[in-house]
Design an enzyme around this catalytic site. Structure first.
Site, short mmCIF file in Angstrom:
data_model
loop_
_atom_site.label_atom_id
_atom_site.label_comp_id
_atom_site.label_asym_id
_atom_site.label_seq_id
_atom_site.Cartn_x
_atom_site.Cartn_y
_atom_site.Cartn_z
N GLU A 1 1.01 5.58 0.81
CA GLU A 1 0.40 6.70 1.53
C GLU A 1 0.71 8.02 0.83
O GLU A 1 1.83 8.26 0.41
CB GLU A 1 0.95 6.72 2.97
CG GLU A 1 0.34 7.84 3.80
CD GLU A 1 0.74 7.75 5.27
OE1 GLU A 1 0.56 6.67 5.88
OE2 GLU A 1 1.24 8.76 5.79
N SER B 1 0.83 -1.21 0.00
CA SER B 1 0.00 0.00 0.00
C SER B 1 0.86 1.25 0.00
O SER B 1 2.03 1.21 0.38
CB SER B 1 -0.93 -0.02 1.21
OG SER B 1 -0.20 -0.18 2.40
N GLN C 1 16.05 15.67 5.06
CA GLN C 1 14.61 15.45 5.24
C GLN C 1 14.34 14.26 6.18
O GLN C 1 13.52 14.34 7.09
CB GLN C 1 14.00 15.17 3.86
CG GLN C 1 12.51 14.97 3.84
CD GLN C 1 12.06 14.49 2.47
OE1 GLN C 1 12.57 13.50 1.96
NE2 GLN C 1 11.12 15.22 1.89
N PHE D 1 12.34 13.99 9.82
CA PHE D 1 11.22 13.07 10.11
C PHE D 1 11.49 12.23 11.36
O PHE D 1 10.64 12.10 12.22
CB PHE D 1 10.97 12.13 8.93
CG PHE D 1 10.30 12.79 7.77
CD1 PHE D 1 9.45 13.87 7.93
CD2 PHE D 1 10.53 12.34 6.48
CE1 PHE D 1 8.84 14.48 6.85
CE2 PHE D 1 9.92 12.94 5.39
CZ PHE D 1 9.08 14.02 5.58
N ASP E 1 -1.15 14.76 16.41
CA ASP E 1 -0.19 15.45 17.27
C ASP E 1 -0.81 16.72 17.81
O ASP E 1 -1.76 17.25 17.22
CB ASP E 1 1.08 15.78 16.46
CG ASP E 1 1.91 14.54 16.21
OD1 ASP E 1 2.03 13.72 17.15
OD2 ASP E 1 2.40 14.37 15.08
N HIS F 1 5.89 5.02 21.04
CA HIS F 1 5.45 6.38 20.69
C HIS F 1 6.34 7.37 21.45
O HIS F 1 6.63 7.16 22.63
CB HIS F 1 3.97 6.57 21.08
CG HIS F 1 3.44 7.92 20.67
ND1 HIS F 1 3.43 8.98 21.53
CD2 HIS F 1 2.96 8.36 19.49
CE1 HIS F 1 2.92 10.04 20.89
NE2 HIS F 1 2.63 9.68 19.65
N HIS G 1 3.58 -0.89 3.91
CA HIS G 1 2.90 0.39 3.64
C HIS G 1 3.98 1.43 3.38
O HIS G 1 4.77 1.75 4.27
CB HIS G 1 2.06 0.78 4.88
CG HIS G 1 1.25 2.02 4.69
ND1 HIS G 1 0.15 2.09 3.86
CD2 HIS G 1 1.35 3.26 5.26
CE1 HIS G 1 -0.38 3.29 3.92
NE2 HIS G 1 0.33 4.03 4.76
#
Ligand SMILES: Cc1cc2nc3c(=O)[nH]c(=O)nc-3n(C[C@H](O)[C@H](O)[C@H](O)COP(=O)(O)OP(=O)(O)OC[C@H]3O[C@@H](n4cnc5c(N)ncnc54)[C@H](O)[C@@H]3O)c2cc1C
Length: 293
Positions: A17, A15, A215, A219, A109, A152, A270
């Site tokens: 995104e 998949s 970049q 992230f 967030d 997380h 994904h």
């Protein structure tokens, strides 16, 4: 058109995104990207939900267009940020009317300028509450929820993090999509721990091909993932002298990561495409894997 009709049936899903662009030119580029990815026959694609609000209506429009015009099974991301339950209910109604049957239920967030997420009056505090609301909405959505192989960033206790993930699944989550990660050992540990905690739904691995060093550093600093030292050193050594080589190193690394995940029976891959096709096309072609479509 439900994603859980494909997952866990023997073949992995593949998949992609996307995010809703801010400009007309961005949309033109995205449609071009979708056309370039289409021959790979994605199992589904997903569209993110803008943190700030400006692109939110565009998520619904884009996901509808991809599903109904491009005829690709689609999933809308949805966050709790700034929404009351009633507003979420309205968005779910709109999605259902457009034929969308898949939603990724996220907390989101904290809005810009805030460090702690706070529930707005009449809204939700966490994604487990959103998942529960969607499950009780009267529409039989297939619900995805987010998982974090490295934990997380706001949760310092990984066991606690997994307990919250279990709550999301118990509240209606049909599958998990993970945050990006670069060390498969983190994914396998997370998957084993999730299984031993009773989380039985499919777990799809989030893959971000590295094509730009600054970049990707940005992230990972935001999402709490780490880049393996050897990979980072290699990327930094060619970043200025040979920027084109960064793309090749990133593609080769992601392809190796995916091969290993497939060998270890991952439920799905994904790809975080950042609305670009080149790296994803190269990786998926290199994998040459039969996938669920
Ligand atoms: C696959 C994927 C897609 C994403 N797409 C988007 C997007 O489209 N738009 C966007 O804005 N962001 C997106 N994000 C980022 C996401 O919104 C952030 O990571 C956010 O900080 C957490 O969202 P969550 O749904 O995982 O939240 P939650 O599962 O609610 O978890 C958030 C934090 O709260 C803790 N927690 C959870 N439940 C409870 C509870 N009941 N009590 C106390 N603490 C709890 C968790 O441990 C964690 O630290 C995405 C992330 C992933 C992995």
């Amino acid at each position: 058109m439900r994603i859980d009709d494909l997952l866990g049936r023997g073949l992995p899903t593949i998949s992609f995104e996307f995010f809703p662009p801010k400009t007309e030119q961005g949309f033109t580029q995205l449609y071009q990207t979708i056309e370039e990815l289409r021959p790979l026959r994605p199992s589904y694609v997903s569209v993110t939900y803008g943190a700030g609000g400006s692109t939110r209506q565009k998520t619904v429009e884009l996901v509808e267009k991809i599903q109904n015009d491009a005829k690709i099974r689609s999933m809308a991301h949805l966050t709790c940020v700034g929404h009351t339950a009633d507003q979420i209910g309205g968005i779910l109604d709109d999605l259902w009317k457009c034929g969308i049957r898949n939603v990724l239920a996220l907390r989101g967030d904290p809005p810009a300028g805030q460090t702690v997420f706070t529930r707005i009056e009449g809204g939700f505090a966490n994604a487990d509450e959103l998942a529960k609301y969607i499950r009780g909405s009267g529409h039989d959505f297939c619900i995805g929820v987010a998982g974090y192989p490295e934990g997380h960033p706001q949760c310092l206790n990984k066991t606690r993090d997994l307990e919250y993930l279990k709550r999301k699944v118990d509240n209606g989550g049909n599958f998990v999509v993970t945050q990006l990660f670069f060390d498969n050992a983190d994914f396998y540990r997370f998957r084993d721990d999730a299984r031993s905690m009773g989380i039985k739904v499919p777990i799809v691995a989030g893959i971000m091909p590295i094509t730009n060093v600054s970049q990707i550093k940005r992230f990972v600093s935001m999402c709490g993932a780490k880049i393996p030292h050897r990979l980072l050193t290699k990327l930094e050594s060619i970043e200025t002298s040979n920027p084109d080589a960064v793309h090749q190193v990133g593609v080769d690394y992601a392809a190796m990561q995916c091969r290993d995940l497939l060998f270890n029976d991952v439920d799905g891959l994904h790809f975080y495409t950042l609305n670009k096709s080149k790296a994803t096309v190269e990786i998926v072609k290199a994998l040459n894997v039969k996938h669920a479509a």
